[in-house]
Design a protein around this motif. Structure first.
Motif, PDB file in Angstrom:
ATOM      1  N   TYR A   1       0.905  -1.314   0.142  1.00  0.00           N
ATOM      2  CA  TYR A   1       0.092   0.038  -0.028  1.00  0.00           C
ATOM      3  C   TYR A   1       0.996   1.178   0.036  1.00  0.00           C
ATOM      4  O   TYR A   1       1.610   1.435   0.882  1.00  0.00           O
ATOM      5  CB  TYR A   1      -0.917   0.057   1.240  1.00  0.00           C
ATOM      6  CG  TYR A   1      -1.873   1.253   1.317  1.00  0.00           C
ATOM      7  CD1 TYR A   1      -2.755   1.517   0.571  1.00  0.00           C
ATOM      8  CD2 TYR A   1      -1.666   2.274   2.170  1.00  0.00           C
ATOM      9  CE1 TYR A   1      -3.697   2.428   0.295  1.00  0.00           C
ATOM     10  CE2 TYR A   1      -2.459   3.356   2.335  1.00  0.00           C
ATOM     11  CZ  TYR A   1      -3.695   3.450   1.485  1.00  0.00           C
ATOM     12  OH  TYR A   1      -4.179   4.549   1.621  1.00  0.00           O
ATOM     13  N   LYS A   2       0.586   1.943  -1.078  1.00  0.00           N
ATOM     14  CA  LYS A   2       1.565   3.385  -1.178  1.00  0.00           C
ATOM     15  C   LYS A   2       2.972   3.086  -1.122  1.00  0.00           C
ATOM     16  O   LYS A   2       3.800   3.655  -0.363  1.00  0.00           O
ATOM     17  CB  LYS A   2       1.052   4.274  -0.195  1.00  0.00           C
ATOM     18  CG  LYS A   2      -0.432   4.878  -0.640  1.00  0.00           C
ATOM     19  CD  LYS A   2      -0.733   5.826   0.341  1.00  0.00           C
ATOM     20  CE  LYS A   2      -2.009   6.501  -0.174  1.00  0.00           C
ATOM     21  NZ  LYS A   2      -2.392   7.831   0.646  1.00  0.00           N
ATOM     22  N   GLY A   3       3.639   1.808  -1.486  1.00  0.00           N
ATOM     23  CA  GLY A   3       4.877   1.797  -1.735  1.00  0.00           C
ATOM     24  C   GLY A   3       5.390   0.940  -0.593  1.00  0.00           C
ATOM     25  O   GLY A   3       6.698   0.491  -0.340  1.00  0.00           O
ATOM     26  N   THR A   4       4.688   0.727   0.276  1.00  0.00           N
ATOM     27  CA  THR A   4       5.010  -0.101   1.814  1.00  0.00           C
ATOM     28  C   THR A   4       4.432  -1.472   1.689  1.00  0.00           C
ATOM     29  O   THR A   4       3.274  -1.600   1.378  1.00  0.00           O
ATOM     30  CB  THR A   4       4.638   0.650   2.932  1.00  0.00           C
ATOM     31  OG1 THR A   4       5.295   1.842   2.887  1.00  0.00           O
ATOM     32  CG2 THR A   4       5.222  -0.179   4.144  1.00  0.00           C
ATOM     33  N   THR A   5       5.015  -2.608   1.961  1.00  0.00           N
ATOM     34  CA  THR A   5       4.470  -3.782   2.120  1.00  0.00           C
ATOM     35  C   THR A   5       4.255  -4.053   3.580  1.00  0.00           C
ATOM     36  O   THR A   5       5.184  -3.818   4.282  1.00  0.00           O
ATOM     37  CB  THR A   5       5.726  -4.879   1.675  1.00  0.00           C
ATOM     38  OG1 THR A   5       6.178  -4.563   0.235  1.00  0.00           O
ATOM     39  CG2 THR A   5       5.284  -6.348   1.849  1.00  0.00           C
ATOM     40  N   TYR A   6       3.018  -4.627   3.877  1.00  0.00           N
ATOM     41  CA  TYR A   6       2.549  -5.036   5.171  1.00  0.00           C
ATOM     42  C   TYR A   6       2.454  -6.432   5.442  1.00  0.00           C
ATOM     43  O   TYR A   6       1.901  -7.031   4.249  1.00  0.00           O
ATOM     44  CB  TYR A   6       1.319  -4.258   5.241  1.00  0.00           C
ATOM     45  CG  TYR A   6       1.597  -2.608   5.546  1.00  0.00           C
ATOM     46  CD1 TYR A   6       1.783  -2.134   6.588  1.00  0.00           C
ATOM     47  CD2 TYR A   6       1.146  -1.854   4.396  1.00  0.00           C
ATOM     48  CE1 TYR A   6       1.937  -0.634   6.814  1.00  0.00           C
ATOM     49  CE2 TYR A   6       1.389  -0.515   4.297  1.00  0.00           C
ATOM     50  CZ  TYR A   6       1.886   0.051   5.454  1.00  0.00           C
ATOM     51  OH  TYR A   6       2.068   1.527   5.647  1.00  0.00           O
ATOM     52  N   TYR A   7       2.750  -7.213   6.281  1.00  0.00           N
ATOM     53  CA  TYR A   7       2.631  -8.657   6.567  1.00  0.00           C
ATOM     54  C   TYR A   7       1.796  -8.734   7.944  1.00  0.00           C
ATOM     55  O   TYR A   7       1.126  -8.087   8.333  1.00  0.00           O
ATOM     56  CB  TYR A   7       3.999  -9.159   7.138  1.00  0.00           C
ATOM     57  CG  TYR A   7       4.861  -8.982   6.027  1.00  0.00           C
ATOM     58  CD1 TYR A   7       5.201  -9.860   5.227  1.00  0.00           C
ATOM     59  CD2 TYR A   7       5.884  -7.686   5.971  1.00  0.00           C
ATOM     60  CE1 TYR A   7       6.053  -9.560   4.034  1.00  0.00           C
ATOM     61  CE2 TYR A   7       6.541  -7.484   4.945  1.00  0.00           C
ATOM     62  CZ  TYR A   7       6.936  -8.421   4.015  1.00  0.00           C
ATOM     63  OH  TYR A   7       8.133  -8.103   3.306  1.00  0.00           O
ATOM     64  N   PHE A   8       1.020  -9.939   7.385  1.00  0.00           N
ATOM     65  CA  PHE A   8      -0.123 -10.450   8.267  1.00  0.00           C
ATOM     66  C   PHE A   8       0.218 -11.752   8.777  1.00  0.00           C
ATOM     67  O   PHE A   8       0.535 -12.713   8.123  1.00  0.00           O
ATOM     68  CB  PHE A   8      -1.408 -10.515   7.519  1.00  0.00           C
ATOM     69  CG  PHE A   8      -1.556  -9.129   6.781  1.00  0.00           C
ATOM     70  CD1 PHE A   8      -2.026  -8.039   7.489  1.00  0.00           C
ATOM     71  CD2 PHE A   8      -1.200  -8.978   5.487  1.00  0.00           C
ATOM     72  CE1 PHE A   8      -2.262  -6.821   6.838  1.00  0.00           C
ATOM     73  CE2 PHE A   8      -1.326  -7.673   4.824  1.00  0.00           C
ATOM     74  CZ  PHE A   8      -1.797  -6.470   5.475  1.00  0.00           C
ATOM     75  N   CYS A   9      -0.403 -12.068  10.018  1.00  0.00           N
ATOM     76  CA  CYS A   9      -0.237 -13.654  10.818  1.00  0.00           C
ATOM     77  C   CYS A   9      -1.353 -14.693   9.946  1.00  0.00           C
ATOM     78  O   CYS A   9      -1.399 -15.620  10.300  1.00  0.00           O
ATOM     79  CB  CYS A   9      -0.610 -13.466  12.096  1.00  0.00           C
ATOM     80  SG  CYS A   9      -2.482 -12.867  12.546  1.00  0.00           S
ATOM     81  N   SER A  10      -2.513 -14.198   9.335  1.00  0.00           N
ATOM     82  CA  SER A  10      -3.503 -14.914   8.696  1.00  0.00           C
ATOM     83  C   SER A  10      -4.124 -14.167   7.341  1.00  0.00           C
ATOM     84  O   SER A  10      -4.090 -13.046   7.513  1.00  0.00           O
ATOM     85  CB  SER A  10      -4.492 -14.995   9.515  1.00  0.00           C
ATOM     86  OG  SER A  10      -5.266 -13.948   9.839  1.00  0.00           O
ATOM     87  N   SER A  11      -4.796 -15.026   6.688  1.00  0.00           N
ATOM     88  CA  SER A  11      -5.306 -14.314   5.539  1.00  0.00           C
ATOM     89  C   SER A  11      -6.729 -13.562   5.984  1.00  0.00           C
ATOM     90  O   SER A  11      -6.881 -12.598   5.301  1.00  0.00           O
ATOM     91  CB  SER A  11      -5.997 -15.446   4.739  1.00  0.00           C
ATOM     92  OG  SER A  11      -6.672 -16.524   5.218  1.00  0.00           O
ATOM     93  N   ASP A  12      -7.127 -13.759   7.010  1.00  0.00           N
ATOM     94  CA  ASP A  12      -8.393 -12.695   7.641  1.00  0.00           C
ATOM     95  C   ASP A  12      -7.938 -11.559   7.819  1.00  0.00           C
ATOM     96  O   ASP A  12      -8.429 -10.664   7.633  1.00  0.00           O
ATOM     97  CB  ASP A  12      -8.823 -13.689   8.689  1.00  0.00           C
ATOM     98  CG  ASP A  12      -9.570 -14.946   8.554  1.00  0.00           C
ATOM     99  OD1 ASP A  12     -10.075 -15.081   7.620  1.00  0.00           O
ATOM    100  OD2 ASP A  12      -9.946 -15.739   9.672  1.00  0.00           O
ATOM    101  N   HIS A  13      -6.679 -11.520   8.341  1.00  0.00           N
ATOM    102  CA  HIS A  13      -6.249 -10.174   9.034  1.00  0.00           C
ATOM    103  C   HIS A  13      -5.676  -9.563   7.684  1.00  0.00           C
ATOM    104  O   HIS A  13      -5.773  -8.057   7.553  1.00  0.00           O
ATOM    105  CB  HIS A  13      -5.093 -10.120   9.874  1.00  0.00           C
ATOM    106  CG  HIS A  13      -5.541 -10.649  11.248  1.00  0.00           C
ATOM    107  ND1 HIS A  13      -4.775 -10.396  12.529  1.00  0.00           N
ATOM    108  CD2 HIS A  13      -6.803 -10.557  11.735  1.00  0.00           C
ATOM    109  CE1 HIS A  13      -5.364 -10.592  13.546  1.00  0.00           C
ATOM    110  NE2 HIS A  13      -6.817 -10.709  12.987  1.00  0.00           N
TER     111      HIS A  13
END
Length: 313
Positions: A283-295
């Motif tokens: 999002y806007k050039g930054t990568t965000y990570y998640f613990c699950s597909s739901d999040h």
């Protein structure tokens, strides 16, 4: 249900998010925690509660499958160990559930509730630990019982259950630090206080994660019987934590972290994830990570809100 799973699947609890603007009211608490070498000075007890002239104070522990053990057993031991005039029994404790069918608490502990919501004694204190999604019948019991209770308190993500009743609307509250963002998104009419060990707002009180419930229970004891009794209770339990005297003592959790020990953190719940295998979004050039597909799905639905939340913290 494991606590990690409970936090990880908070989005799947099924609590409907209100269709109103996203909350911007997550307030950081800035006071430094007390230490054993620098204890908090004794002070007049605020927001006093009046104990009964005779008899015990009834305390209902509302439980269901997945109830996190320390969330309710910690406060249970606090109330159980209160001594008035050299005798125990100041509080009458009981578990209550929708039925007396055995429940499986965290780690597989099996508990047979003492009462159902239909036959439980009228509580003066209600304790709501982290647990599975409540039915509307249970929510209505909380709403009704809270009308005559002195204190209705949640511990950890038990705040979701209390929030689902609507009682927290327009009030301040806290929860486990990994759920600040998620709770704020699901219930934007609640003012989430980051870094609070516990929050009191009228007859309602919410504790942070896990052991915070012990401190909130000691605070309730203090409100009924004064600081000396609460201090003696903590001493008898060999509990050296002083968070019950300082609601701002969780200030270490006020800021949102983006990484820990070399691992990125889930942008929704701040849980550590493996970068190579974790779901991610840009999002806007930054990568965000998640613990699950739901999040990840939660984030992708309104990424600007999550990013704004992170920046505000």
């Amino acid at each position: 249900m494991k606590r990690r799973d409970l936090l990880k699947n908070s989005a799947a609890l099924g609590f409907a998010a209100a269709a109103v603007p996203f909350s911007r009211a997550i307030a950081a608490q800035e006071s430094a925690p007390a230490t054993a070498s620098a204890p908090i000075k004794s002070s007049a007890v605020t927001n006093r509660l009046k104990p009964p002239a005779s008899g015990s104070i009834t305390v209902a522990f509302l439980i269901s499958d997945g109830a996190v053990v320390i969330d309710f057993c910690g406060p249970w031991e606090v109330f159980e160990n209160v001594m008035i005039g050299g005798s125990m029994g100041a509080f009458r404790l009981y578990t209550v559930a929708e039925s007396t069918k055995p429940i499986l608490a965290g780690g597989g502990m099996k508990i047979v509730p003492t009462h159902t919501i239909a036959d439980a004694p009228t509580p003066k204190v209600i304790v709501i630990p982290a647990q599975s999604k409540p039915s509307e019948t249970v929510l209505e019991w909380i709403r009704k019982s809270s009308q005559t209770a002195d204190v209705t308190m949640s511990v950890c993500t038990g705040a979701y259950v209390l929030a689902a009743t609507g009682l927290l609307a327009g009030k301040s509250a806290t929860t486990h630090h990994a759920s600040y963002v998620d709770l704020a998104q699901k219930f934007p009419d609640i003012h989430i206080k980051r870094g609070a060990r516990f929050v009191e707002d009228g007859k309602l009180a919410t504790a942070g994660g896990l052991s915070s419930g012990i401190d909130l229970a000691l605070r309730v004891v203090e409100r009924y019987y004064g600081r000396d009794v609460a201090t003696q209770t903590a001493y008898d339990m060999e509990y050296q934590g002083q968070g019950w005297m300082d609601p701002n003592s969780n200030s270490v959790y006020a800021a949102i972290r983006t990484s820990a020990n070399g691992h990125p953190l889930c942008a929704v719940c701040s849980m550590a994830v493996e970068e190579a295998s974790a779901p991610s979004s840009s999002y806007k050039g930054t990568t965000y990570y998640f613990c699950s597909s739901d999040h990840k799905e939660q984030f992708d639905a309104t990424p600007e809100k999550f990013v704004a939340m992170i920046k505000e913290a």
